[in-house]
Design a protein around this motif. Structure first.
Motif, PDB file in Angstrom:
ATOM      1  N   LYS A 238       0.826  -1.216   0.000  1.00  0.00           N
ATOM      2  CA  LYS A 238       0.000   0.000   0.000  1.00  0.00           C
ATOM      3  C   LYS A 238       0.856   1.261   0.000  1.00  0.00           C
ATOM      4  N   CYS A 239       1.941   1.209  -0.752  1.00  0.00           N
ATOM      5  CA  CYS A 239       2.850   2.355  -0.849  1.00  0.00           C
ATOM      6  C   CYS A 239       2.682   3.105  -2.168  1.00  0.00           C
ATOM      7  N   GLU A 240       1.511   2.982  -2.764  1.00  0.00           N
ATOM      8  CA  GLU A 240       1.258   3.714  -4.008  1.00  0.00           C
ATOM      9  C   GLU A 240       0.955   5.180  -3.697  1.00  0.00           C
ATOM     10  N   ALA A 241       1.190   6.023  -4.683  1.00  0.00           N
ATOM     11  CA  ALA A 241       0.857   7.449  -4.544  1.00  0.00           C
ATOM     12  C   ALA A 241      -0.659   7.627  -4.575  1.00  0.00           C
ATOM     13  N   PRO A 242      -1.182   8.667  -3.925  1.00  0.00           N
ATOM     14  CA  PRO A 242      -2.610   8.960  -4.024  1.00  0.00           C
ATOM     15  C   PRO A 242      -2.997   9.210  -5.483  1.00  0.00           C
ATOM     16  N   PRO A 243      -4.217   8.876  -5.858  1.00  0.00           N
ATOM     17  CA  PRO A 243      -4.643   9.065  -7.252  1.00  0.00           C
ATOM     18  C   PRO A 243      -4.612  10.536  -7.655  1.00  0.00           C
ATOM     19  N   ASN A 244      -4.294  10.747  -8.918  1.00  0.00           N
ATOM     20  CA  ASN A 244      -4.321  12.094  -9.522  1.00  0.00           C
ATOM     21  C   ASN A 244      -3.244  13.037  -8.980  1.00  0.00           C
ATOM     22  N   ILE A 245      -2.220  12.460  -8.343  1.00  0.00           N
ATOM     23  CA  ILE A 245      -1.095  13.268  -7.877  1.00  0.00           C
ATOM     24  C   ILE A 245       0.165  12.777  -8.588  1.00  0.00           C
ATOM     25  N   PRO A 246       0.907  13.654  -9.267  1.00  0.00           N
ATOM     26  CA  PRO A 246       2.130  13.216  -9.966  1.00  0.00           C
ATOM     27  C   PRO A 246       3.100  12.541  -8.997  1.00  0.00           C
ATOM     28  N   SER A 247       3.647  11.412  -9.399  1.00  0.00           N
ATOM     29  CA  SER A 247       4.528  10.680  -8.490  1.00  0.00           C
ATOM     30  C   SER A 247       5.377   9.690  -9.250  1.00  0.00           C
ATOM     31  N   LEU A 248       6.533   9.422  -8.694  1.00  0.00           N
ATOM     32  CA  LEU A 248       7.279   8.232  -9.075  1.00  0.00           C
ATOM     33  C   LEU A 248       6.586   7.017  -8.459  1.00  0.00           C
ATOM     34  N   SER A 249       6.778   5.861  -9.046  1.00  0.00           N
ATOM     35  CA  SER A 249       6.278   4.642  -8.426  1.00  0.00           C
ATOM     36  C   SER A 249       7.224   4.239  -7.295  1.00  0.00           C
ATOM     37  N   ILE A 250       6.750   3.360  -6.418  1.00  0.00           N
ATOM     38  CA  ILE A 250       7.614   2.906  -5.337  1.00  0.00           C
ATOM     39  C   ILE A 250       8.813   2.153  -5.909  1.00  0.00           C
ATOM     40  N   GLU A 251       8.618   1.415  -6.999  1.00  0.00           N
ATOM     41  CA  GLU A 251       9.738   0.704  -7.627  1.00  0.00           C
ATOM     42  C   GLU A 251      10.772   1.687  -8.165  1.00  0.00           C
ATOM     43  N   GLU A 252      10.316   2.782  -8.753  1.00  0.00           N
ATOM     44  CA  GLU A 252      11.242   3.790  -9.271  1.00  0.00           C
ATOM     45  C   GLU A 252      12.028   4.453  -8.147  1.00  0.00           C
ATOM     46  N   VAL A 253      11.367   4.723  -7.036  1.00  0.00           N
ATOM     47  CA  VAL A 253      12.058   5.338  -5.901  1.00  0.00           C
ATOM     48  C   VAL A 253      13.145   4.413  -5.359  1.00  0.00           C
ATOM     49  N   LEU A 254      12.806   3.154  -5.182  1.00  0.00           N
ATOM     50  CA  LEU A 254      13.785   2.204  -4.660  1.00  0.00           C
ATOM     51  C   LEU A 254      14.993   2.103  -5.586  1.00  0.00           C
ATOM     52  N   ARG A 255      14.737   2.058  -6.886  1.00  0.00           N
ATOM     53  CA  ARG A 255      15.837   1.967  -7.860  1.00  0.00           C
ATOM     54  C   ARG A 255      16.692   3.231  -7.838  1.00  0.00           C
ATOM     55  N   GLU A 256      16.055   4.411  -7.810  1.00  0.00           N
ATOM     56  CA  GLU A 256      16.806   5.666  -7.860  1.00  0.00           C
ATOM     57  C   GLU A 256      17.631   5.896  -6.599  1.00  0.00           C
ATOM     58  N   ARG A 257      17.092   5.537  -5.449  1.00  0.00           N
ATOM     59  CA  ARG A 257      17.759   5.849  -4.184  1.00  0.00           C
ATOM     60  C   ARG A 257      18.726   4.764  -3.720  1.00  0.00           C
ATOM     61  N   LEU A 258      18.594   3.548  -4.260  1.00  0.00           N
ATOM     62  CA  LEU A 258      19.460   2.453  -3.820  1.00  0.00           C
ATOM     63  C   LEU A 258      20.312   1.860  -4.935  1.00  0.00           C
TER      64      LEU A 258
END
Length: 299
Positions: A238-258
């Motif tokens: 349940k780590c998805e962004a709220p609907p209709n709000i621009p966001s990276l996906s949780i997978e993208e965040v993990l890849r970018e930060r780690l």
């Protein structure tokens, strides 16, 4: 921590105590059903007095929750401590707590989520615990996951976990599993373990991508990730962004930060808030194969 003591294996008939060191108990049906699983395995399970106490979002005042832990930890007949649920509150009772008073008689501590603080604090004292289902979630686990928990506690071998390897080879290190949010709030405190040679195993729940990003950025800026040998990632439920709000996906965040840390990383491992929550032993030697996507406990 170079050596971590494994408490003696449990056996049917042993006395186990249930405590609520964190959030107020709400899932009463799941609590009772999970209790029956433990009893069906032959254990004498005693629930702490006034476990249904409430102090706002906490399972009673700090002194009450700390006393539950103390009673269980210092009871010479008790062989294991099962945490009722997570939530928040375990760090509050660690402000005035010392495991060293009874490290000669180690016993199993079982839980996850907010219980991360207790498990990591106990690891600092040189004693292993189990990052695994609490008493309100065990009933939701598949049979193989329940068996894995009892195999660990009763001293039997367990199978490796399979996830998605990011590449980078294989490392061995000391396994330190926990909830990312709780672990992040230990940065800069005496409760944060020495991370030299550690394989971090993180999971989380209901944290949108920007908050996961913020936490991982704090870990990066703290400098402690330079000591870590590898990272194992479980469920980020349940780590998805709220609907209709621009966001990276949780997978993208993990890849970018780690992904640029130049250490082996495996994701999508079956542990965390969403079933299955495969039990992991804290403070033991583990092997992380980021080419094959495998996390193996070497005990």
């Amino acid at each position: 921590m170079s050596t971590t003591i494994l408490p003696p294996p449990l056996k049917p008939g042993d006395l186990l105590r249930v405590i609520a060191p964190s959030g107020a108990l709400r899932e009463f049906a799941a609590f009772e059903q999970s209790l029956e699983i433990w009893k069906a395995h032959g254990y004498n399970v005693q629930v702490s007095d006034r476990i249904e106490s409430r102090h706002g979002y906490l399972a009673g005042a700090d002194d009450h929750r700390r006393q539950q832990l103390a009673t269980a930890w210092h009871d010479p007949e008790c062989r294991g401590i099962i945490c009722a649920r997570g939530g928040f509150g375990s760090t509050r009772i660690l402000e005035d707590w010392n495991w060293q008073q009874n490290t000669a008689d180690p016993k199993w501590l079982i839980g996850f989520s907010d219980i991360t603080a207790l498990l990591w604090s106990l690891y600092n004292a040189g004693i292993s615990g189990v990052h695994g289902p609490v008493l309100t979630t065990l009933i939701d686990e598949p049979e193989w996951s329940i068996k894995r928990l009892f195999d660990i506690l009763e001293g039997r071998a367990i199978a490796p976990l399979k996830g998605k390897g990011w590449g980078g080879g294989t490392v061995t290190g000391v396994l330190l599993p926990g909830n990312l949010t709780v672990a992040t709030h230990l940065l800069g405190t005496p409760l944060l373990p020495n991370l030299d040679g550690v394989i971090l195993a993180w999971e989380d729940v209901t944290e949108p991508p920007y908050r996961i990003d913020r936490m991982l950025t704090q870990w990066r800026l703290s400098g402690v990730l330079s000591k870590v040998r590898g990272i194992a990632l479980g469920g980020f439920t349940k780590c998805e962004a709220p609907p209709n709000i621009p966001s990276l996906s949780i997978e993208e965040v993990l890849r970018e930060r780690l992904g640029d840390l130049s250490i082996p990383i495996v994701s999508d491992l079956p542990f965390g808030h969403d079933s299955p929550n495969a039990a992991l032993t804290v403070g033991v030697k583990a092997r992380l194969d980021a080419d094959q996507g495998i996390l193996e406990i070497m005990v």
